[in-house]
Design a protein around this motif. Structure first.
Motif, PDB file in Angstrom:
ATOM      1  N   ILE A   1       0.877  -1.160   0.000  1.00  0.00           N
ATOM      2  CA  ILE A   1       0.000   0.000   0.000  1.00  0.00           C
ATOM      3  C   ILE A   1       0.920   1.217   0.000  1.00  0.00           C
ATOM      4  O   ILE A   1       1.850   1.309   0.784  1.00  0.00           O
ATOM      5  N   TYR A   2       0.693   2.089  -0.951  1.00  0.00           N
ATOM      6  CA  TYR A   2       1.502   3.287  -1.158  1.00  0.00           C
ATOM      7  C   TYR A   2       0.663   4.453  -0.660  1.00  0.00           C
ATOM      8  O   TYR A   2      -0.339   4.812  -1.275  1.00  0.00           O
ATOM      9  N   ILE A   3       1.043   5.034   0.477  1.00  0.00           N
ATOM     10  CA  ILE A   3       0.230   6.026   1.167  1.00  0.00           C
ATOM     11  C   ILE A   3       0.768   7.432   0.878  1.00  0.00           C
ATOM     12  O   ILE A   3       1.931   7.721   1.154  1.00  0.00           O
ATOM     13  N   TYR A   4      -0.096   8.272   0.343  1.00  0.00           N
ATOM     14  CA  TYR A   4       0.269   9.653   0.009  1.00  0.00           C
ATOM     15  C   TYR A   4      -0.014  10.634   1.136  1.00  0.00           C
ATOM     16  O   TYR A   4       0.631  11.662   1.249  1.00  0.00           O
ATOM     17  N   GLU A   5      -1.013  10.327   1.927  1.00  0.00           N
ATOM     18  CA  GLU A   5      -1.451  11.278   2.953  1.00  0.00           C
ATOM     19  C   GLU A   5      -2.258  10.531   4.005  1.00  0.00           C
ATOM     20  O   GLU A   5      -3.025   9.626   3.677  1.00  0.00           O
ATOM     21  N   ILE A   6      -2.095  10.929   5.272  1.00  0.00           N
ATOM     22  CA  ILE A   6      -2.915  10.407   6.366  1.00  0.00           C
ATOM     23  C   ILE A   6      -3.478  11.602   7.124  1.00  0.00           C
ATOM     24  O   ILE A   6      -2.729  12.478   7.552  1.00  0.00           O
ATOM     25  N   ASP A   7      -4.784  11.622   7.278  1.00  0.00           N
ATOM     26  CA  ASP A   7      -5.443  12.643   8.081  1.00  0.00           C
ATOM     27  C   ASP A   7      -5.730  12.023   9.440  1.00  0.00           C
ATOM     28  O   ASP A   7      -6.618  11.170   9.567  1.00  0.00           O
ATOM     29  N   LYS A   8      -4.975  12.439  10.448  1.00  0.00           N
ATOM     30  CA  LYS A   8      -5.101  11.841  11.784  1.00  0.00           C
ATOM     31  C   LYS A   8      -6.432  12.177  12.443  1.00  0.00           C
ATOM     32  O   LYS A   8      -6.908  11.412  13.268  1.00  0.00           O
ATOM     33  N   ILE A   9      -7.030  13.286  12.077  1.00  0.00           N
ATOM     34  CA  ILE A   9      -8.288  13.686  12.708  1.00  0.00           C
ATOM     35  C   ILE A   9      -9.454  12.852  12.171  1.00  0.00           C
ATOM     36  O   ILE A   9     -10.242  12.307  12.923  1.00  0.00           O
ATOM     37  N   SER A  10      -9.553  12.739  10.842  1.00  0.00           N
ATOM     38  CA  SER A  10     -10.672  11.995  10.250  1.00  0.00           C
ATOM     39  C   SER A  10     -10.363  10.505  10.087  1.00  0.00           C
ATOM     40  O   SER A  10     -11.238   9.739   9.720  1.00  0.00           O
ATOM     41  N   HIS A  11      -9.115  10.117  10.347  1.00  0.00           N
ATOM     42  CA  HIS A  11      -8.660   8.733  10.166  1.00  0.00           C
ATOM     43  C   HIS A  11      -8.881   8.251   8.735  1.00  0.00           C
ATOM     44  O   HIS A  11      -9.305   7.119   8.496  1.00  0.00           O
ATOM     45  N   GLN A  12      -8.577   9.134   7.789  1.00  0.00           N
ATOM     46  CA  GLN A  12      -8.663   8.786   6.382  1.00  0.00           C
ATOM     47  C   GLN A  12      -7.300   8.946   5.738  1.00  0.00           C
ATOM     48  O   GLN A  12      -6.432   9.641   6.267  1.00  0.00           O
ATOM     49  N   MET A  13      -7.134   8.290   4.604  1.00  0.00           N
ATOM     50  CA  MET A  13      -5.861   8.380   3.907  1.00  0.00           C
ATOM     51  C   MET A  13      -6.092   8.342   2.407  1.00  0.00           C
ATOM     52  O   MET A  13      -7.133   7.900   1.942  1.00  0.00           O
ATOM     53  N   LYS A  14      -5.075   8.814   1.676  1.00  0.00           N
ATOM     54  CA  LYS A  14      -5.050   8.688   0.226  1.00  0.00           C
ATOM     55  C   LYS A  14      -3.954   7.679  -0.087  1.00  0.00           C
ATOM     56  O   LYS A  14      -2.825   7.824   0.391  1.00  0.00           O
ATOM     57  N   SER A  15      -4.299   6.666  -0.871  1.00  0.00           N
ATOM     58  CA  SER A  15      -3.334   5.593  -1.109  1.00  0.00           C
ATOM     59  C   SER A  15      -3.636   4.843  -2.395  1.00  0.00           C
ATOM     60  O   SER A  15      -4.710   4.985  -2.969  1.00  0.00           O
ATOM     61  N   ASP A  16      -2.669   4.043  -2.809  1.00  0.00           N
ATOM     62  CA  ASP A  16      -2.842   3.062  -3.886  1.00  0.00           C
ATOM     63  C   ASP A  16      -2.451   1.709  -3.325  1.00  0.00           C
ATOM     64  O   ASP A  16      -1.424   1.580  -2.660  1.00  0.00           O
ATOM     65  N   PHE A  17      -3.273   0.716  -3.575  1.00  0.00           N
ATOM     66  CA  PHE A  17      -2.976  -0.662  -3.191  1.00  0.00           C
ATOM     67  C   PHE A  17      -2.455  -1.365  -4.437  1.00  0.00           C
ATOM     68  O   PHE A  17      -3.071  -1.268  -5.500  1.00  0.00           O
ATOM     69  N   CYS A  18      -1.317  -2.038  -4.330  1.00  0.00           N
ATOM     70  CA  CYS A  18      -0.709  -2.554  -5.550  1.00  0.00           C
ATOM     71  C   CYS A  18       0.152  -3.795  -5.308  1.00  0.00           C
ATOM     72  O   CYS A  18       0.452  -4.148  -4.177  1.00  0.00           O
ATOM     73  N   PHE A  19       0.504  -4.419  -6.416  1.00  0.00           N
ATOM     74  CA  PHE A  19       1.513  -5.468  -6.449  1.00  0.00           C
ATOM     75  C   PHE A  19       2.665  -4.955  -7.296  1.00  0.00           C
ATOM     76  O   PHE A  19       2.433  -4.403  -8.375  1.00  0.00           O
ATOM     77  N   PRO A  20       3.890  -5.115  -6.820  1.00  0.00           N
ATOM     78  CA  PRO A  20       5.014  -4.713  -7.676  1.00  0.00           C
ATOM     79  C   PRO A  20       5.130  -5.668  -8.855  1.00  0.00           C
ATOM     80  O   PRO A  20       4.964  -6.883  -8.697  1.00  0.00           O
TER      81      PRO A  20
ATOM     82  N   ASN B   1      10.523  15.257  17.581  1.00  0.00           N
ATOM     83  CA  ASN B   1      10.632  16.524  16.839  1.00  0.00           C
ATOM     84  C   ASN B   1      10.954  16.314  15.368  1.00  0.00           C
ATOM     85  O   ASN B   1      11.714  17.076  14.778  1.00  0.00           O
ATOM     86  N   GLU B   2      10.381  15.284  14.792  1.00  0.00           N
ATOM     87  CA  GLU B   2      10.566  15.024  13.370  1.00  0.00           C
ATOM     88  C   GLU B   2       9.204  14.842  12.724  1.00  0.00           C
ATOM     89  O   GLU B   2       8.185  14.775  13.399  1.00  0.00           O
ATOM     90  N   LYS B   3       9.215  14.748  11.416  1.00  0.00           N
ATOM     91  CA  LYS B   3       7.972  14.599  10.669  1.00  0.00           C
ATOM     92  C   LYS B   3       8.191  13.578   9.561  1.00  0.00           C
ATOM     93  O   LYS B   3       9.245  13.550   8.933  1.00  0.00           O
ATOM     94  N   ILE B   4       7.186  12.753   9.331  1.00  0.00           N
ATOM     95  CA  ILE B   4       7.261  11.791   8.233  1.00  0.00           C
ATOM     96  C   ILE B   4       7.049  12.517   6.915  1.00  0.00           C
ATOM     97  O   ILE B   4       6.175  13.366   6.797  1.00  0.00           O
ATOM     98  N   VAL B   5       7.872  12.181   5.952  1.00  0.00           N
ATOM     99  CA  VAL B   5       7.745  12.709   4.600  1.00  0.00           C
ATOM    100  C   VAL B   5       7.033  11.632   3.782  1.00  0.00           C
ATOM    101  O   VAL B   5       7.495  10.494   3.715  1.00  0.00           O
ATOM    102  N   PHE B   6       5.897  11.979   3.215  1.00  0.00           N
ATOM    103  CA  PHE B   6       5.160  11.018   2.412  1.00  0.00           C
ATOM    104  C   PHE B   6       5.810  10.880   1.057  1.00  0.00           C
ATOM    105  O   PHE B   6       6.397  11.838   0.567  1.00  0.00           O
ATOM    106  N   PRO B   7       5.756   9.706   0.476  1.00  0.00           N
ATOM    107  CA  PRO B   7       4.863   8.596   0.772  1.00  0.00           C
ATOM    108  C   PRO B   7       5.396   7.697   1.883  1.00  0.00           C
ATOM    109  O   PRO B   7       6.563   7.711   2.215  1.00  0.00           O
ATOM    110  N   ILE B   8       4.474   6.917   2.430  1.00  0.00           N
ATOM    111  CA  ILE B   8       4.769   5.785   3.296  1.00  0.00           C
ATOM    112  C   ILE B   8       4.410   4.556   2.468  1.00  0.00           C
ATOM    113  O   ILE B   8       3.390   4.545   1.781  1.00  0.00           O
ATOM    114  N   VAL B   9       5.228   3.524   2.534  1.00  0.00           N
ATOM    115  CA  VAL B   9       4.942   2.301   1.793  1.00  0.00           C
ATOM    116  C   VAL B   9       4.909   1.137   2.789  1.00  0.00           C
ATOM    117  O   VAL B   9       5.866   0.926   3.534  1.00  0.00           O
TER     118      VAL B   9
END
Length: 130
Positions: A22-41, A91-99
Protein backbone atom coordinates in the motif's frame (compact mmCIF):
# COMPACT_ATOMS: atom_id res chain seq x y z
CA UNK A 1 -8.10 -3.44 -0.24
CA UNK A 2 -9.83 -6.72 0.50
CA UNK A 3 -12.56 -6.00 -2.02
CA UNK A 4 -10.17 -5.93 -5.00
CA UNK A 5 -7.16 -8.03 -4.00
CA UNK A 6 -8.22 -11.21 -5.84
CA UNK A 7 -9.10 -9.35 -9.05
CA UNK A 8 -5.89 -7.34 -8.87
CA UNK A 9 -3.78 -10.44 -8.20
CA UNK A 10 -5.36 -12.23 -11.17
CA UNK A 11 -3.33 -10.00 -13.51
CA UNK A 12 -0.05 -11.30 -12.13
CA UNK A 13 1.30 -14.67 -13.28
CA UNK A 14 1.23 -17.19 -10.43
CA UNK A 15 5.00 -17.72 -10.50
CA UNK A 16 5.67 -13.94 -10.35
CA UNK A 17 3.59 -12.98 -7.31
CA UNK A 18 5.22 -10.87 -4.64
CA UNK A 19 3.76 -9.34 -1.47
CA UNK A 20 1.18 -6.58 -2.00
CA UNK A 21 1.98 -2.98 -1.07
CA UNK A 22 0.00 0.00 0.00
CA UNK A 23 1.50 3.29 -1.16
CA UNK A 24 0.23 6.03 1.17
CA UNK A 25 0.27 9.65 0.01
CA UNK A 26 -1.45 11.28 2.95
CA UNK A 27 -2.92 10.41 6.37
CA UNK A 28 -5.44 12.64 8.08
CA UNK A 29 -5.10 11.84 11.78
CA UNK A 30 -8.29 13.69 12.71
CA UNK A 31 -10.67 11.99 10.25
CA UNK A 32 -8.66 8.73 10.17
CA UNK A 33 -8.66 8.79 6.38
CA UNK A 34 -5.86 8.38 3.91
CA UNK A 35 -5.05 8.69 0.23
CA UNK A 36 -3.33 5.59 -1.11
CA UNK A 37 -2.84 3.06 -3.89
CA UNK A 38 -2.98 -0.66 -3.19
CA UNK A 39 -0.71 -2.55 -5.55
CA UNK A 40 1.51 -5.47 -6.45
CA UNK A 41 5.01 -4.71 -7.68
CA UNK A 42 5.50 -5.94 -11.25
CA UNK A 43 8.02 -5.68 -14.00
CA UNK A 44 6.76 -3.99 -17.15
CA UNK A 45 7.13 -7.25 -19.05
CA UNK A 46 4.71 -9.16 -16.83
CA UNK A 47 1.50 -7.40 -17.78
CA UNK A 48 0.57 -5.85 -21.11
CA UNK A 49 -2.70 -4.16 -20.11
CA UNK A 50 -5.26 -3.91 -17.34
CA UNK A 51 -8.87 -2.75 -17.24
CA UNK A 52 -10.44 -0.12 -14.98
CA UNK A 53 -10.48 0.35 -12.05
CA UNK A 54 -6.91 -1.02 -12.11
CA UNK A 55 -3.87 0.73 -13.57
CA UNK A 56 -0.13 0.38 -13.99
CA UNK A 57 1.97 3.11 -12.41
CA UNK A 58 5.63 3.76 -11.67
CA UNK A 59 6.39 4.75 -8.09
CA UNK A 60 9.62 6.55 -7.25
CA UNK A 61 11.99 4.88 -4.83
CA UNK A 62 13.22 6.62 -1.70
CA UNK A 63 15.68 6.04 1.12
CA UNK A 64 14.48 5.92 4.68
CA UNK A 65 13.62 3.77 7.65
CA UNK A 66 11.58 0.63 8.24
CA UNK A 67 9.01 -0.05 10.98
CA UNK A 68 7.95 -3.68 11.50
CA UNK A 69 4.36 -4.42 12.46
CA UNK A 70 3.20 -7.82 13.68
CA UNK A 71 -0.49 -8.58 13.84
CA UNK A 72 -3.67 -8.77 11.83
CA UNK A 73 -3.50 -6.39 8.87
CA UNK A 74 -6.92 -5.01 9.80
CA UNK A 75 -5.03 -3.29 12.63
CA UNK A 76 -1.88 -2.16 10.79
CA UNK A 77 -3.23 1.40 10.61
CA UNK A 78 -2.73 1.48 14.39
CA UNK A 79 0.95 0.88 13.71
CA UNK A 80 0.97 3.87 11.33
CA UNK A 81 -0.58 6.14 13.97
CA UNK A 82 1.86 4.86 16.61
CA UNK A 83 4.71 5.53 14.21
CA UNK A 84 3.45 9.08 13.52
CA UNK A 85 3.18 9.71 17.26
CA UNK A 86 6.69 8.41 17.99
CA UNK A 87 8.20 10.46 15.18
CA UNK A 88 6.47 13.67 16.33
CA UNK A 89 7.71 13.08 19.90
CA UNK A 90 11.26 13.12 18.47
CA UNK A 91 10.63 16.52 16.84
CA UNK A 92 10.57 15.02 13.37
CA UNK A 93 7.97 14.60 10.67
CA UNK A 94 7.26 11.79 8.23
CA UNK A 95 7.74 12.71 4.60
CA UNK A 96 5.16 11.02 2.41
CA UNK A 97 4.86 8.60 0.77
CA UNK A 98 4.77 5.78 3.30
CA UNK A 99 4.94 2.30 1.79
CA UNK A 100 3.70 -0.77 3.67
CA UNK A 101 4.53 -4.25 2.38
CA UNK A 102 2.36 -7.15 3.57
CA UNK A 103 4.58 -10.23 3.86
CA UNK A 104 1.99 -12.75 5.11
CA UNK A 105 -1.29 -13.77 3.59
CA UNK A 106 -4.61 -13.85 5.42
CA UNK A 107 -5.22 -17.07 3.46
CA UNK A 108 -2.10 -18.82 4.80
CA UNK A 109 -3.83 -20.31 7.86
CA UNK A 110 -1.07 -18.89 10.07
CA UNK A 111 -1.59 -17.14 13.39
CA UNK A 112 -2.62 -13.57 12.55
CA UNK A 113 -0.77 -12.27 15.60
CA UNK A 114 2.47 -13.20 13.82
CA UNK A 115 1.77 -11.69 10.39
CA UNK A 116 4.52 -9.31 9.36
CA UNK A 117 4.19 -6.07 7.47
CA UNK A 118 6.93 -3.51 7.04
CA UNK A 119 6.35 0.20 6.74
CA UNK A 120 8.99 2.23 4.92
CA UNK A 121 9.20 5.98 5.48
CA UNK A 122 11.48 9.03 5.37
CA UNK A 123 11.90 11.73 8.02
CA UNK A 124 12.70 15.39 8.23
CA UNK A 125 13.18 17.61 11.26
CA UNK A 126 10.05 19.70 11.51
CA UNK A 127 10.22 21.53 14.82
CA UNK A 128 12.57 24.06 16.36
CA UNK A 129 15.00 22.59 18.88
CA UNK A 130 13.97 23.18 22.46
Amino acid sequence: MNKNIDALASYIPKDKKSPPWIYIYEIDKISHQMKSDFCFPISNTNIKSVTAPFFIKNFPSFEGYVYDFRGNYNKSHRGWFQLLKQVEMQNEKIVFPIVEIFHDSPFSSTDDKMWLSQTFFSLKTSYKNK
